[in-house]
Design an enzyme around this catalytic site. Structure first.
Site, mmCIF file in Angstrom:
data_model
loop_
_atom_site.group_PDB
_atom_site.id
_atom_site.type_symbol
_atom_site.label_atom_id
_atom_site.label_comp_id
_atom_site.label_asym_id
_atom_site.label_seq_id
_atom_site.Cartn_x
_atom_site.Cartn_y
_atom_site.Cartn_z
ATOM 1 N N CYS A 1 0.831 -1.194 0.000
ATOM 2 C CA CYS A 1 0.000 0.000 0.000
ATOM 3 C C CYS A 1 0.874 1.255 0.000
ATOM 4 O O CYS A 1 1.926 1.288 0.619
ATOM 5 C CB CYS A 1 -0.945 0.107 1.203
ATOM 6 N N ARG B 1 3.680 -0.469 -4.810
ATOM 7 C CA ARG B 1 3.410 -0.974 -3.462
ATOM 8 C C ARG B 1 2.080 -1.702 -3.374
ATOM 9 O O ARG B 1 1.722 -2.224 -2.311
ATOM 10 C CB ARG B 1 3.411 0.188 -2.462
ATOM 11 N N TRP C 1 -2.863 -2.867 -1.528
ATOM 12 C CA TRP C 1 -2.612 -4.291 -1.748
ATOM 13 C C TRP C 1 -3.350 -4.978 -0.605
ATOM 14 O O TRP C 1 -2.988 -4.838 0.559
ATOM 15 C CB TRP C 1 -1.115 -4.604 -1.695
ATOM 16 N N ASN D 1 -1.170 1.985 5.935
ATOM 17 C CA ASN D 1 -0.329 0.945 5.357
ATOM 18 C C ASN D 1 0.169 0.091 6.517
ATOM 19 O O ASN D 1 0.618 0.627 7.521
ATOM 20 C CB ASN D 1 0.850 1.596 4.618
ATOM 21 N N GLY D 2 0.042 -1.235 6.397
ATOM 22 C CA GLY D 2 0.483 -2.119 7.482
ATOM 23 C C GLY D 2 -0.656 -2.996 7.949
ATOM 24 O O GLY D 2 -1.643 -3.174 7.226
ATOM 25 N N GLU E 1 15.842 -19.333 -8.865
ATOM 26 C CA GLU E 1 15.433 -18.057 -9.456
ATOM 27 C C GLU E 1 14.637 -18.287 -10.753
ATOM 28 O O GLU E 1 13.643 -17.601 -11.000
ATOM 29 C CB GLU E 1 16.678 -17.185 -9.694
ATOM 30 N N LYS F 1 10.654 -17.028 -11.297
ATOM 31 C CA LYS F 1 10.275 -16.145 -12.416
ATOM 32 C C LYS F 1 9.075 -16.721 -13.160
ATOM 33 O O LYS F 1 8.153 -15.999 -13.520
ATOM 34 C CB LYS F 1 11.430 -15.952 -13.408
ATOM 35 N N GLU G 1 5.788 -16.506 -10.888
ATOM 36 C CA GLU G 1 5.166 -15.199 -10.650
ATOM 37 C C GLU G 1 4.707 -14.505 -11.922
ATOM 38 O O GLU G 1 3.807 -13.683 -11.874
ATOM 39 C CB GLU G 1 6.077 -14.286 -9.817
ATOM 40 N N HIS H 1 16.039 -38.235 -4.821
ATOM 41 C CA HIS H 1 15.556 -38.291 -3.442
ATOM 42 C C HIS H 1 14.105 -37.837 -3.330
ATOM 43 O O HIS H 1 13.642 -37.498 -2.238
ATOM 44 C CB HIS H 1 16.476 -37.444 -2.553
ATOM 45 N N LYS I 1 5.286 -4.882 -5.919
ATOM 46 C CA LYS I 1 6.738 -4.759 -6.102
ATOM 47 C C LYS I 1 7.457 -4.716 -4.761
ATOM 48 O O LYS I 1 8.545 -5.244 -4.624
ATOM 49 C CB LYS I 1 7.028 -3.491 -6.906
HETATM 50 C C1 AGP Z 1 11.078 -10.956 -7.359
HETATM 51 O O1 AGP Z 1 10.853 -11.351 -8.657
HETATM 52 C C2 AGP Z 1 9.947 -11.051 -6.487
HETATM 53 N N1 AGP Z 1 8.855 -10.288 -6.956
HETATM 54 C C3 AGP Z 1 10.161 -10.993 -4.984
HETATM 55 O O2 AGP Z 1 10.530 -12.273 -4.620
HETATM 56 C C4 AGP Z 1 11.206 -9.997 -4.389
HETATM 57 O O3 AGP Z 1 12.484 -10.353 -4.805
HETATM 58 C C5 AGP Z 1 11.089 -10.017 -2.854
HETATM 59 O O4 AGP Z 1 9.830 -9.570 -2.489
HETATM 60 C C6 AGP Z 1 12.146 -9.203 -2.178
HETATM 61 O O5 AGP Z 1 12.064 -7.859 -2.530
HETATM 62 P P1 AGP Z 1 13.230 -6.858 -2.237
HETATM 63 O O6 AGP Z 1 14.405 -7.287 -3.040
HETATM 64 O O7 AGP Z 1 12.715 -5.523 -2.651
HETATM 65 O O8 AGP Z 1 13.523 -6.918 -0.777
#
Ligand code: AGP
Length: 608
Positions: free
Chosen positions: A2, A27, A74, A100-101, A481, A485, A488, A504, A603
Site C-alpha cells: 500500500c 506498493r 494491496w 499501510n500495514g 530463481e 520467475k 510469478e 531423493h 513490487k
Molecule cells: C522478485 O521477482 C519477487 N517479486 C520478490 O521475490 C522480491 O524479490 C522479494 O519480495 C524481495 O524484494 P526486495 O528485493 O525488494 O527486498
C-alpha cells in the site's frame, strides 16, 4: 504494502495526491482512493483496480480542496472492493484515514467499538482507526489528543494519515515499522510512503521514525515521539538524488525493458569498483567499516524472494573466495529464530526496494546485539539503506516490473565484488574473475541477442502446467530463481531443485507431461548434471537445457538447448538467469499474462 500520499497547501490537493499515487503503485495496485476536505465537507472517491481508473474519476469532478489524502492498496484484510479500499471513514463520515500495514488487534478493537454502538461496513482492519479516533474525540479536548489516544490502542505495524472535517487545515500522521516521509515545501507540505511520490515538489524531507506522530499544516511541521517525548524534533534532510521515472520507450513491458538492461545493470554495478587494470576492487560504501570487517568470522545474509536467491549465490562466492562462512536465511524465518549470534558475525541484508518488511525486521532484531549491519540495496535512500551501518548500492536503475530481473544481476555482481574485496587479494581467482567481469556485459548482450530463439522454445513449452528447474553448485540458486520467475509471471507451477536431489523425491513426478529446465553449461560438475538429465530422459521427461556454446553432448541429450557464451563458474549464474528471465517472460506473455503487474503481488512487500 500500500502507498500513501497526503497534501496540505494552496493548490488542488487531489491532483498532487493522485499523481503521487501513480509513483507508488509498485506498493500495491488492487484498488485506490482519495479523500479531500473542502468547505467543511469531506469527499471520498474510490476505485477498484489501477490508479489510472481513479485519476479518470477524479478528473471528472471539480475538486479544489487544498487538504487531500490518497492510498493505493494491496489487500490484506478483505477483498479488493470499493468498500475495502481506503480512505476508510468513521460512521459520521467526518474522519478519513489511509493506512499501510496491519492492525493486529483489530478484531478486539472492532468488538469494543461495536459494543459502544459503532457500525462497520468494510472487512478491513483499517476501519477501526477512524472510529477509534471518533470514540476518543467524544471524550478528549482535541483531535490531536484523540489521534494520540487511538495510537496507544493499536498493535501491529502501520503508517497512518488522518484528516477530519473539524481540522480542515491539518494532516495527522503516525508511523510504526512502516515508512512515512514528510516533504517540506513553501506554504505547502506533503506526506508519502516513499519520497518518489513527492520529489517533484520538494527535496526537503523528514523521515519519520518508529512511534513518531506528526501534525502538519501548510506552514508548520511538528513531530513528536510517543515513546520518548523529550526527543528533539527530527532534522530536515535534503535528497541528493533525482527521481528518475523509467519510461517504456520502444518496449511493450517494463519486464522486457529491464531484462534488456542486463548489460547496463552489470556495468553500473561494477563501475569504479572492479578495477581490472589495477587488480583492485574498491567499494566506497564499505570503507567506513573496513576495521570492523577484519574481525568478521561469519556472515548471515537475510533477504526474501529473488534477493534471497542472490544471497545464496553470494554464499558460494564469499565462502569459496574469501573463506568466510556464510549462512543465508529468509528474513521471515530469521526473525523468529533464537540462534546464537556473536559480535563477530555480520548481518548482510539484500533488498532491491530497501523496503521489505521482513528484511527490515531482521535488521531491527539485531539492533541491540552490537553487530555490524550491512546492506546491498538498489533504491537509494530507502529504509534499509538508511538503517544499515554500511553497504553497497546496486545501481541497477529503477526497476518497475514486479518480477525482479536486472536487480538480481546487479545483486550478484555486487556480491562477487564483495567476495573479492573480503578475500583481500588472497585468492588465485582474483585476477581471472576481474578479467571475466570486464567481458560480462558483452556476453550478457550475446544472450539477449538470442531472444527470438528463446521465444520459439518458450512457445513450445507454454502448455505445461508444471516445471522443474535443476542445477548444481552456483546453478542451484539460479534454478530457484528460474522457477520463481516462471511462477510469478506465468502462474505455472515451478520448483527449483539441486540436481543431486532428483533421486531423493522429485524424480517420482517426472513423466511426459512434466518438463525439466536443466542448467547444464560447462563446469566441473557438468558430468554429474548430465547423469541427472539422462535419468529424467529415461522416464520420458522433456528437457530443455542451458549449455555452453558448442557443447554437442548437451545438445544431443536434450529436447531443446539454449546456448550461453563460455564463462567462468563465478559469473555463470548471471548468464543463466538472463536466459530463464526471457524464458519465463515469453511463456507468460504468450499466455496473455500481465507480466509487469502479476495478480496478487506487489513490487515492494511492506507487511510481514
Ligand atoms: C522478485 O521477482 C519477487 N517479486 C520478490 O521475490 C522480491 O524479490 C522479494 O519480495 C524481495 O524484494 P526486495 O528485493 O525488494 O527486498
Amino acid at each position: 504494502m500500500c502507498g500513501i500520499v497526503g497534501y496540505i497547501g494552496n493548490k488542488p490537493g487531489s491532483d498532487i495526491v493522485v499523481k503521487g499515487l501513480e509513483a507508488l503503485e509498485y506498493r500495491g495496485y488492487d484498488s485506490a482512493g482519495i479523500a479531500v476536505i473542502e468547505n467543511g465537507h469531506g469527499t471520498v472517491i474510490k476505485q477498484v483496480g489501477r490508479v489510472a481508473g481513479l485519476i479518470e474519476e477524479v478528473n471528472q469532478q471539480e475538486l479544489n480542496a487544498s487538504l487531500a489524502i490518497g492510498h493505493t492498496r494491496w489487500a490484506t484484510h478483505g477483498a479488493p472492493t470499493i468498500a475495502n479500499a481506503h480512505p476508510q471513514t468513521n460512521n459520521a463520515r467526518s474522519i478519513f484515514v489511509v493506512h499501510n500495514g496491519i492492525i493486529e488487534n483489530f478484531s478486539y478493537l472492532r468488538e469494543r467499538l461495536q459494543a459502544a454502538g459503532y457500525n462497520f461496513t468494510s472487512q478491513t482492519d483499517t476501519e477501526v482507526i477512524p472510529n477509534l479516533i471518533d470514540f476518543y474525540l467524544k471524550q478528549l479536548p482535541s483531535f490531536e489528543a484523540a489521534f494520540k489516544a487511538a495510537l496507544q490502542d493499536v498493535r501491529g505495524a502501520y503508517s497512518i494519515v488522518a484528516i477530519s472535517t473539524d481540522e480542515p487545515d491539518t494532516l495527522f500522521a503516525a508511523r510504526l515499522s512502516s515508512p512515512l516521509v514528510i516533504g517540506v515545501g513553501e506554504g505547502e507540505n506533503f506526506l508519502a510512503s516513499d519520497p518518489a511520490a513527492i520529489m517533484e515538489h520538494t527535496k526537503k524531507v523528514i523521515y519519520l521514525e518508529d512511534y513518531d506522530m506528526a501534525i502538519i499544516t501548510r506552514d508548520k511541521v511538528h513531530v513528536l515521539n510517543l515513546k520518548d517525548e523529550k526527543r528533539p524534533e527530527p532534522k530536515v534532510e535534503l535528497l541528493d538524488y533525482d527521481n528518475e521515472q523509467a519510461q517504456l520507450g520502444e518496449y511493450p513491458t517494463f519486464m522486457l525493458k529491464e531484462i534488456y538492461e542486463a548489460p547496463a545493470a552489470i556495468r553500473s554495478a561494477m563501475l569504479g569498483r572492479a578495477l581490472a587494470d589495477r587488480h583492485l576492487v574498491k567499494l566506497g560504501g564499505l570503507e567506513s567499516v573496513l576495521g570492523q570487517l577484519k574481525y568478521i568470522d561469519r556472515i548471515v545474509i537475510v533477504a526474501m524472494g529473488t534477493s534471497c536467491y542472490a544471497g545464496l549465490v553470494g554464499e558460494y562466492l564469499i565462502e569459496e573466495l574469501a573463506g568466510i562462512p556464510v549462512e543465508v536465511q529468509l528474513a521471515s524465518e530469521f526473525n523468529y529464530r533464537k540462534e546464537p549470534f556473536s559480535r563477530s558475525t555480520a548481518l548482510l541484508a539484500i533488498s532491491q526496494s530497501g523496503e521489505t518488511a521482513d528484511t527490515i525486521t531482521a535488521l531491527k532484531k539485531v539492533e541491540d546485539y552490537g553487530v555490524l549491519r550491512l546492506g546491498i540495496v538498489n533504491v537509494v535512500g530507502s529504509t534499509i539503506a538508511r538503517m544499515t551501518d554500511a553497504g553497497v548500492y546496486c545501481h541497477a536503475g529503477q526497476e518497475k516490473a514486479v518480477a525482479s530481473t536486472k536487480a538480481f544481476l546487479a545483486q550478484v555482481t555486487v556480491l562477487l565484488l564483495i567476495a573479492l574485496h573480503l578475500s583481500d587479494g588472497k585468492t588465485k581467482r582474483f585476477v581471472p574473475i576481474l578479467d571475466e567481469l570486464d567481458t560480462l556485459p558483452a556476453k550478457a548482450q550475446k544472450v539477449l541477442d538470442q531472444a527470438e530463439e528463446i521465444k520459439r522454445i518458450a512457445e513450445k513449452y507454454k502448455g505445461y502446467r508444471d516445471f522443474l528447474f535443476i542445477g548444481r553448485h552456483l546453478g542451484f540458486p539460479a534454478a530457484l530463481e528460474g522457477a520463481i520467475k516462471l511462477k510469478e509471471t506465468a502462474y505455472v507451477h515451478a520448483e527449483g531443485y539441486a540436481a543431486g536431489e532428483m533421486k531423493h523425491g522429485p524424480l517420482a513426478m517426472i513423466d511426459k507431461d512434466f518438463p525439466t529446465f536443466a542448467i547444464a553449461n560447462d563446469s566441473p560438475l557438468l558430468d554429474k548434471t548430465l547423469s541427472n538429465i539422462q535419468e529424467i530422459r529415461a522416464r520420458g521427461g522433456p528437457v530443455v537445457a542451458i549449455a555452453t556454446e558448442g557443447n554437442k553432448e548437451v545438445k544431443d541429450l536434450c529436447d531443446d538447448v539454449i546456448f550461453i557464451p563460455k564463462t567462468i563458474p563465478e559469473t555463470s549464474t548471471i548468464l543463466q538467469v538472463i536466459v530463464m528471465q526471457l524464458f519465463a517472460y515469453y511463456i507468460a506473455t504468450s499466455l496473455g499474462m500481465d507480466v509487469d503487474r502479476p495478480r496478487n503481488l506487489a513490487k515492494s512487500v511492506t507487511v510481514e
